[in-house]
Design an enzyme around this catalytic site. Structure first.
Site, PDB file in Angstrom:
ATOM      1  N   GLY A  14     -38.603 -20.539  42.588  1.00  0.00           N
ATOM      2  CA  GLY A  14     -37.758 -21.511  43.298  1.00  0.00           C
ATOM      3  C   GLY A  14     -38.200 -21.678  44.748  1.00  0.00           C
ATOM      4  N   ARG A  75     -43.061 -22.887  37.994  1.00  0.00           N
ATOM      5  CA  ARG A  75     -42.936 -21.735  37.114  1.00  0.00           C
ATOM      6  C   ARG A  75     -44.084 -21.875  36.113  1.00  0.00           C
ATOM      7  NH1 ARG A  75     -37.360 -22.402  38.731  1.00  0.00           N
ATOM      8  NH2 ARG A  75     -36.940 -20.500  39.907  1.00  0.00           N
ATOM      9  N   CYS A  76     -44.655 -20.774  35.680  1.00  0.00           N
ATOM     10  CA  CYS A  76     -45.853 -20.855  34.849  1.00  0.00           C
ATOM     11  C   CYS A  76     -45.757 -19.879  33.679  1.00  0.00           C
ATOM     12  CB  CYS A  76     -47.075 -20.546  35.720  1.00  0.00           C
ATOM     13  SG  CYS A  76     -48.610 -20.472  34.784  1.00  0.00           S
ATOM     14  N   ASP A 106     -38.305 -12.238  42.798  1.00  0.00           N
ATOM     15  CA  ASP A 106     -38.738 -11.033  42.087  1.00  0.00           C
ATOM     16  C   ASP A 106     -39.488 -11.328  40.791  1.00  0.00           C
ATOM     17  OD1 ASP A 106     -36.457 -11.839  40.905  1.00  0.00           O
ATOM     18  OD2 ASP A 106     -35.351  -9.976  41.185  1.00  0.00           O
ATOM     19  N   THR A 129     -36.422 -16.925  48.890  1.00  0.00           N
ATOM     20  CA  THR A 129     -35.404 -17.485  47.990  1.00  0.00           C
ATOM     21  C   THR A 129     -34.120 -17.670  48.789  1.00  0.00           C
ATOM     22  OG1 THR A 129     -33.804 -16.880  46.254  1.00  0.00           O
ATOM     23  CG2 THR A 129     -35.110 -15.099  47.085  1.00  0.00           C
ATOM     24  N   ASP A 131     -31.280 -17.210  47.616  1.00  0.00           N
ATOM     25  CA  ASP A 131     -30.229 -16.375  47.010  1.00  0.00           C
ATOM     26  C   ASP A 131     -30.003 -15.037  47.713  1.00  0.00           C
ATOM     27  OD1 ASP A 131     -30.179 -18.409  45.146  1.00  0.00           O
ATOM     28  OD2 ASP A 131     -31.509 -17.365  43.756  1.00  0.00           O
ATOM     29  N   ASP A 133     -31.210 -12.226  47.025  1.00  0.00           N
ATOM     30  CA  ASP A 133     -30.903 -11.218  46.006  1.00  0.00           C
ATOM     31  C   ASP A 133     -32.070 -10.261  45.735  1.00  0.00           C
ATOM     32  OD1 ASP A 133     -32.543 -13.127  44.914  1.00  0.00           O
ATOM     33  OD2 ASP A 133     -31.458 -13.315  43.027  1.00  0.00           O
ATOM     34  N   ARG A 166      -5.716 -31.838  49.603  1.00  0.00           N
ATOM     35  CA  ARG A 166      -6.370 -31.546  48.329  1.00  0.00           C
ATOM     36  C   ARG A 166      -6.905 -30.120  48.292  1.00  0.00           C
ATOM     37  NH1 ARG A 166      -9.379 -37.344  47.950  1.00  0.00           N
ATOM     38  NH2 ARG A 166      -7.782 -38.322  46.667  1.00  0.00           N
ATOM     39  N   GLY A 174     -26.978 -19.458  43.926  1.00  0.00           N
ATOM     40  CA  GLY A 174     -27.079 -18.013  44.122  1.00  0.00           C
ATOM     41  C   GLY A 174     -27.540 -17.273  42.880  1.00  0.00           C
ATOM     42  N   ARG A 175     -27.811 -18.025  41.804  1.00  0.00           N
ATOM     43  CA  ARG A 175     -28.152 -17.413  40.505  1.00  0.00           C
ATOM     44  C   ARG A 175     -27.106 -16.354  40.172  1.00  0.00           C
ATOM     45  NH1 ARG A 175     -34.516 -16.379  39.836  1.00  0.00           N
ATOM     46  NH2 ARG A 175     -34.242 -15.129  41.691  1.00  0.00           N
ATOM     47  N   GLU A 191     -10.274 -20.195  51.084  1.00  0.00           N
ATOM     48  CA  GLU A 191      -9.057 -19.522  50.609  1.00  0.00           C
ATOM     49  C   GLU A 191      -9.333 -18.512  49.507  1.00  0.00           C
ATOM     50  OE1 GLU A 191      -8.937 -22.586  51.887  1.00  0.00           O
ATOM     51  OE2 GLU A 191      -7.485 -22.045  53.424  1.00  0.00           O
ATOM     52  N   LYS A 217       0.780 -24.624  50.885  1.00  0.00           N
ATOM     53  CA  LYS A 217      -0.410 -24.810  51.704  1.00  0.00           C
ATOM     54  C   LYS A 217      -1.036 -26.167  51.358  1.00  0.00           C
ATOM     55  CE  LYS A 217      -4.029 -22.143  53.642  1.00  0.00           C
ATOM     56  NZ  LYS A 217      -4.767 -20.940  53.714  1.00  0.00           N
ATOM     57  N   ARG A 250      -9.926 -31.260  43.296  1.00  0.00           N
ATOM     58  CA  ARG A 250     -11.217 -31.945  43.207  1.00  0.00           C
ATOM     59  C   ARG A 250     -12.332 -30.898  43.107  1.00  0.00           C
ATOM     60  NH1 ARG A 250      -8.104 -35.403  42.859  1.00  0.00           N
ATOM     61  NH2 ARG A 250      -8.088 -37.521  43.706  1.00  0.00           N
ATOM     62  N   GLN A 258     -28.860 -27.614  48.780  1.00  0.00           N
ATOM     63  CA  GLN A 258     -28.848 -26.291  49.437  1.00  0.00           C
ATOM     64  C   GLN A 258     -30.250 -25.721  49.623  1.00  0.00           C
ATOM     65  OE1 GLN A 258     -25.386 -23.822  47.526  1.00  0.00           O
ATOM     66  NE2 GLN A 258     -25.890 -25.524  46.178  1.00  0.00           N
ATOM     67  N   ARG A 259     -31.209 -26.215  48.846  1.00  0.00           N
ATOM     68  CA  ARG A 259     -32.570 -25.682  48.927  1.00  0.00           C
ATOM     69  C   ARG A 259     -33.419 -26.392  49.984  1.00  0.00           C
ATOM     70  NH1 ARG A 259     -35.236 -24.716  43.530  1.00  0.00           N
ATOM     71  NH2 ARG A 259     -33.886 -23.268  42.439  1.00  0.00           N
TER      72      ARG A 259
HETATM   73  P1  ADP Z   1     -38.749 -16.211  41.129  1.00  0.00           P
HETATM   74  O1  ADP Z   1     -40.050 -15.718  41.665  1.00  0.00           O
HETATM   75  O2  ADP Z   1     -38.094 -17.217  42.032  1.00  0.00           O
HETATM   76  O3  ADP Z   1     -37.838 -15.051  40.722  1.00  0.00           O
HETATM   77  P2  ADP Z   1     -39.325 -16.777  38.285  1.00  0.00           P
HETATM   78  O4  ADP Z   1     -38.528 -15.633  37.751  1.00  0.00           O
HETATM   79  O5  ADP Z   1     -39.188 -18.092  37.609  1.00  0.00           O
HETATM   80  O6  ADP Z   1     -39.059 -17.085  39.826  1.00  0.00           O
HETATM   81  O7  ADP Z   1     -40.872 -16.326  38.245  1.00  0.00           O
HETATM   82  C1  ADP Z   1     -41.877 -17.171  38.768  1.00  0.00           C
HETATM   83  C2  ADP Z   1     -43.134 -17.040  37.954  1.00  0.00           C
HETATM   84  O8  ADP Z   1     -43.625 -15.690  38.026  1.00  0.00           O
HETATM   85  C3  ADP Z   1     -42.994 -17.302  36.467  1.00  0.00           C
HETATM   86  O9  ADP Z   1     -42.992 -18.673  36.149  1.00  0.00           O
HETATM   87  C4  ADP Z   1     -44.234 -16.605  35.921  1.00  0.00           C
HETATM   88  O10 ADP Z   1     -45.379 -17.407  36.096  1.00  0.00           O
HETATM   89  C5  ADP Z   1     -44.324 -15.391  36.843  1.00  0.00           C
HETATM   90  N1  ADP Z   1     -43.712 -14.238  36.165  1.00  0.00           N
HETATM   91  C6  ADP Z   1     -42.417 -13.868  36.125  1.00  0.00           C
HETATM   92  N2  ADP Z   1     -42.223 -12.788  35.347  1.00  0.00           N
HETATM   93  C7  ADP Z   1     -43.443 -12.457  34.857  1.00  0.00           C
HETATM   94  C8  ADP Z   1     -43.933 -11.452  33.963  1.00  0.00           C
HETATM   95  N3  ADP Z   1     -43.109 -10.539  33.418  1.00  0.00           N
HETATM   96  N4  ADP Z   1     -45.254 -11.430  33.700  1.00  0.00           N
HETATM   97  C9  ADP Z   1     -46.101 -12.331  34.239  1.00  0.00           C
HETATM   98  N5  ADP Z   1     -45.695 -13.309  35.075  1.00  0.00           N
HETATM   99  C10 ADP Z   1     -44.401 -13.394  35.380  1.00  0.00           C
END
Ligand code: ADP
Length: 326
Positions: A14, A75-76, A106, A129, A131, A133, A166, A174-175, A191, A217, A250, A258-259
């Site tokens: 992200g 993402r790959c 992570d 990120t 988040d 986190d 309202r 924040g996942r 609140e 309130k 609402r 936010q990103r």
């Molecule tokens: P973030 O880094 O934001 O936590 P993701 O969890 O989507 O995002 O991970 C980003 C990319 O990191 C994935 O699309 C993948 O290419 C690589 N990745 C994540 N986990 C693994 C894994 N266990 N083995 C190999 N590559 C990974």
């Protein structure tokens, strides 16, 4: 002394505001250390397909204040397979890249850790990120900016909420983590704050709505972290609207705004410091570590610790939020 002559830098997972400031710092610190720096586009996909080019100092001019990432992110799935990583390694050899700096979360560090071990390539992670986190760092690049974006949005919602008496259920990102919701909730005097880390929230919300009803309130902000265990803002709001007919309810899901946006001063600073630290770490022959930020200074956290560890929310802050809402 290190043997590193060419560093590849990429953004993965992200996006978050401040990633550009981190890229700039890696490029300039890399050049200052006598290395060449290569920008890899679209995350790990870009390694596999060889989407890379050398970045000179002038290529990262005027990006410190820009949101998003000039390298793009992705993402790959292919990188999760050993065939995909094999192809990535072949490209690194072809392009004579002997170390990587990975800016991401992570998941990205998990991939970097596996790759580093398989092919003996030094990899350093920079936490990026919104988040917040990631275990082992007090702040991730992008969190502070996103927090300010959320606070500004809620301030605006509060104006209209109070004009019409309202109640707004505002959903923030924040996942699985409630940092953004909790801190923005305290900063705006929300609140109620519903976060994934807390149990019994629906009962508490119900009790608050009953009590609030008695006190009549006029306007309310209920903050809902997207990953909480009782549903999204739409669902919870619907349940509450069915039960508490007196409230004029609402929903506002803040979403991807936010990103985006220009990074805050803090995120630019953090990105600049962690970016330079990532190159220092490589030159010190470090590998498979994240450069983090704790107690106003840089720390090195091994990937296996940061991936396995859980960054816990400070529950005291929920008490603080409750006290301030009485
Ligand atoms: P973030 O880094 O934001 O936590 P993701 O969890 O989507 O995002 O991970 C980003 C990319 O990191 C994935 O699309 C993948 O290419 C690589 N990745 C994540 N986990 C693994 C894994 N266990 N083995 C190999 N590559 C990974």
């Amino acid at each position: 002394m290190s043997n590193i002559r060419k560093i590849g830098v990429l953004t993965s997972g992200g996006d978050s505001p401040g990633m550009n400031a981190a890229i700039r710092a890696v490029v300039r610190a890399g050049i200052a250390s006598g290395s060449e720096v290569v920008g890899i586009r679209h995350g790990y996909k870009g390694i596999i397909y060889g989407w890379m080019k050398q970045l000179k100092s002038k290529d990262v001019r005027n990006i410190i204040h820009r949101g998003g990432t000039i390298l793009k992110t992705a993402r790959c799935e292919e990188f999760r397979t050993s065939e995909g990583r094999e192809k990535a390694y072949e490209q690194l050899v072809l392009n004579q890249i002997d170390a990587l700096v990975v800016i991401g979360g992570d998941g990205s560090f998990t991939g970097a850790g596996i790759f580093s071990k398989e092919f003996d390539i030094p990899c350093i992670g920079i936490p990026g990120t919104i988040d917040n986190d990631i275990y082992g760092t007090d702040f991730t690049i992008g969190f502070d900016t996103a927090l300010n974006t959320v606070v500004e949005a809620i301030d605006r919602i509060k104006d209209t909420a109070s004009s019409h008496d309202r109640m707004f259920f505002v959903e923030v990102m924040g996942r699985g983590a409630g940092f953004l919701a909790l801190q923005s909730g305290i900063a705006t005097g929300a609140e109620a704050i519903l976060i994934p880390e807390e149990q019994g929230q629906e009962e508490k919300l119900r009790a608050y709505l009953e009590e609030g009803n008695k006190r009549k309130k006029a306007s309310n902000i209920i903050l809902v972290a997207e990953g909480n265990n009782i549903g999204g803002a739409q669902e919870i709001a619907k349940r509450m609207a069915d039960e508490f007919k007196d409230y004029n309810i609402r929903v506002n899901v803040l979403g991807h705004m936010q990103r985006g946006g220009s990074p805050s001063a803090f995120d630019r600073f953090l990105a600049s410091r962690l970016g330079t630290a990532s190159v220092e770490a490589l030159m010190d022959n470090q590998r498979s570590v994240m450069v983090g930020w704790q107690n106003h200074d840089v720390v090195l956290m091994p990937f296996n610790k940061t991936i396995k560890g859980t960054r816990n929310i400070n529950k005291k802050l929920l008490e603080v939020a409750d006290i301030l809402n009485t």
